[in-house]
Design an enzyme around this catalytic site. Structure first.
Site, PDB file in Angstrom:
ATOM      1  CG  HIS A   6     -24.511 -21.936 -10.072  1.00  0.00           C
ATOM      2  ND1 HIS A   6     -24.705 -21.114  -8.986  1.00  0.00           N
ATOM      3  CD2 HIS A   6     -24.378 -21.114 -11.142  1.00  0.00           C
ATOM      4  CE1 HIS A   6     -24.693 -19.850  -9.390  1.00  0.00           C
ATOM      5  NE2 HIS A   6     -24.503 -19.828 -10.690  1.00  0.00           N
ATOM      6  CG  ASP A  17     -29.506 -25.664  -9.593  1.00  0.00           C
ATOM      7  OD1 ASP A  17     -30.356 -25.121 -10.321  1.00  0.00           O
ATOM      8  OD2 ASP A  17     -28.385 -25.181  -9.371  1.00  0.00           O
ATOM      9  CD  GLN A  67     -28.533 -22.409 -16.943  1.00  0.00           C
ATOM     10  OE1 GLN A  67     -29.108 -22.239 -18.031  1.00  0.00           O
ATOM     11  NE2 GLN A  67     -27.953 -21.415 -16.299  1.00  0.00           N
ATOM     12  CE  LYS A 115     -29.890 -18.869 -14.064  1.00  0.00           C
ATOM     13  NZ  LYS A 115     -28.835 -17.995 -14.576  1.00  0.00           N
ATOM     14  CB  CYS A 170     -21.287 -19.217 -10.379  1.00  0.00           C
ATOM     15  SG  CYS A 170     -21.428 -17.436 -10.463  1.00  0.00           S
TER      16      CYS A 170
HETATM   17  N1  C6P Z   1     -26.352 -19.225 -13.484  1.00  0.00           N
HETATM   18  C1  C6P Z   1     -25.032 -18.384 -15.340  1.00  0.00           C
HETATM   19  O1  C6P Z   1     -24.596 -17.483 -16.054  1.00  0.00           O
HETATM   20  P1  C6P Z   1     -29.979 -17.257  -9.760  1.00  0.00           P
HETATM   21  O2  C6P Z   1     -28.802 -16.339  -9.888  1.00  0.00           O
HETATM   22  O3  C6P Z   1     -30.402 -17.430  -8.334  1.00  0.00           O
HETATM   23  O4  C6P Z   1     -31.093 -16.920 -10.691  1.00  0.00           O
HETATM   24  O5  C6P Z   1     -29.474 -18.692 -10.297  1.00  0.00           O
HETATM   25  C2  C6P Z   1     -28.369 -19.320  -9.721  1.00  0.00           C
HETATM   26  C3  C6P Z   1     -28.035 -20.555 -10.486  1.00  0.00           C
HETATM   27  C4  C6P Z   1     -28.196 -21.777  -9.877  1.00  0.00           C
HETATM   28  N2  C6P Z   1     -27.982 -22.923 -10.543  1.00  0.00           N
HETATM   29  C5  C6P Z   1     -27.602 -22.926 -11.826  1.00  0.00           C
HETATM   30  C6  C6P Z   1     -27.398 -24.229 -12.532  1.00  0.00           C
HETATM   31  C7  C6P Z   1     -27.396 -21.722 -12.497  1.00  0.00           C
HETATM   32  O6  C6P Z   1     -27.024 -21.735 -13.776  1.00  0.00           O
HETATM   33  C8  C6P Z   1     -27.588 -20.498 -11.799  1.00  0.00           C
HETATM   34  C9  C6P Z   1     -27.312 -19.189 -12.459  1.00  0.00           C
HETATM   35  C10 C6P Z   1     -26.015 -18.036 -14.248  1.00  0.00           C
HETATM   36  O7  C6P Z   1     -24.714 -19.549 -15.492  1.00  0.00           O
HETATM   37  C11 C6P Z   1     -25.514 -16.921 -13.391  1.00  0.00           C
HETATM   38  S1  C6P Z   1     -24.063 -17.349 -12.497  1.00  0.00           S
END
Ligand code: C6P
Length: 412
Positions: A129, A206, A209, A232, A370
């Protein structure tokens, strides 16, 4: 899997905990299939936020008064719940942040800045991401360090054969995603950590997910850092977690300066607070922490292993259903896969598909998610992504499939 196993999880009962799912959208029942972007919140989380603001709200770590003590207790209890959820050794290894993005920026700007110099390397993967690319790229711009990338194959799996040769004496950190948001791939993180740590290289995962889908035990994994977001995993937005081994966090400089993160302040000398406060400058998102604690209680109370079995069977059902649609190609067909089905459909733009699906009450995400390097690998600008969790049903998948047939009709 037997039908009995698949039905052991009472999805109707669970759904009744999520008021938002009872809505109709454009006159159709809502089929919410955008859980990788953010999950919906169960009543216990909504009620915990309400209760907090009605009965406990005060600033933390500052007041001697009763409310402040209550707010501080609630905030610190939630930290212990996070510690329990991921089995961290110490509660001070749990740092509250705004989310995964801020957690990774924190690691880059503190640990990264401390350990990287020109010519050093950070190993990422092609399926990261942007939150796990941009902070490292920015750091490399500032320090002269270099990004090295583990490639992926056409199933959307890491090419692990190429990985050990990327690890050299120049490698200062391996930072990879546990489960890909664009492909659903579950990465072999135990192996990734093993290769890195054999060479004394720390590893960040990370887990944005992963935490909502699979049990995570940071001690069993042995990772040095683990990051994830509350929103999430059925908790509020604006709250996230950085887990770091105490030995790292203790030697890292603070990320931001301000109140709460100091021991003493004089104009010519400042000493910093102990963990975790050193990394929590200013008034934190107290209600967010409380809501996250309630989300963890909720997850603990439902039978998570039955939920996982149910989710697996729903993924299999959805994959079969989508594969039966002419002209549809699933992007990301890894052997180990959870929660996410990305796809392209003929040459219909994913944004058009997303709009038609919305008219049918089906919420999905369309775009590059992203994860532009993933799109580049598959030579596509974007995908449509359905992302599932345990409150989704076969009816949601049927609504998705029917809406996709409509999209084909509209565009042919
Ligand atoms: N992915 C998606 O629709 P934040 O925005 O800080 O809570 O998470 C960022 C992030 C980092 N790593 C992974 C693997 C992610 O999936 C995400 C967030 C969302 O897939 C928003 S782009």
């Amino acid at each position: 899997m037997s039908v009995l196993e698949a039905t052991a999880f009472d999805v109707d009962r669970v759904r009744s905990d999520f008021p938002i799912l009872q809505q109709t959208v454009w006159g159709k029942p809502l089929a919410y299939l955008d859980n990788a972007a953010t999950t919906q919140k169960p009543l216990p989380v909504i009620e915990a936020l309400d209760r907090y603001y009605r009965t406990e709200n005060a600033n933390v770590h500052r007041g001697v008064h009763w409310l402040s003590q209550r707010a501080t207790d609630a905030y610190e209890d939630a930290r212990k719940k996070v510690q329990g959820l991921i089995n961290a050794e110490h509660d001070c290894e749990i740092i509250y942040t705004r989310g995964t993005t801020e957690s990774i920026n924190l690691i880059a700007q503190t640990f990264g800045r401390q350990h990287l110099k020109a010519g050093d390397e950070v190993v990422l993967s092609e399926m990261e991401h942007h939150s796990n690319i941009v902070p490292w790229w920015q750091l490399c711009q500032d320090t002269g360090a270099i990004l090295r990338v583990i490639p992926i194959n056409d199933r959307g799996e890491l090419c692990l054969d190429d990985y050990p040769s990327l690890l050299t004496e120049k490698t200062k950190l391996v930072s990879v995603v546990h489960i890909s948001n664009a492909l659903g791939t579950v990465n072999p993180v135990t192996e990734i950590i093993h290769h890195a740590q054999e060479r004394g290289i720390p590893v960040h995962l990370d887990g944005a997910q992963a935490v909502p889908h699979i049990p995570v035990d940071v001690q069993a994994l042995g990772c040095d850092f683990y990051t994830f977001s509350g929103h999430k995993m059925f908790g509020p937005t604006g709250i996230g977690i950085l887990y770091g081994k105490a030995e790292h966090l203790e030697s890292m400089p603070p990320y931001q300066g301000g109140g709460s993160m100091i021991k003493t302040v004089e104009f010519d000398n400042i000493t910093f607070a102990d963990l975790p406060n050193k990394f929590e400058a200013g008034t934190p998102h107290i209600a967010g922490a409380v809501g996250l604690g309630a989300a963890i209680d909720y997850l603990t109370a439902i039978d998570l292993s039955a939920a996982a079995v149910y989710e697996d069977s729903l993924m299999a059902y959805a994959t079969d259903a989508l594969n039966s649609i002419p002209g549809l190609q699933i992007i990301g067909t890894a052997e180990e896969k959870v929660g996410v089905i990305s796809f392209v459909l003929e040459d219909i733009h994913p944004h058009d598909i997303g709009t038609i699906l919305d008219q049918e009450g089906v919420a999905v995400r369309a775009g590059h998610h992203c994860a532009q390097p993933v799109m580049k690998h598959f030579q596509i600008p974007a995908t449509t992504r359905a992302s599932l969790t345990f409150y989704n049903t076969h009816t949601d998948i049927d609504a998705l499939t029917a809406a996709l047939h409509k999209a084909i009709e509209v565009f042919n």
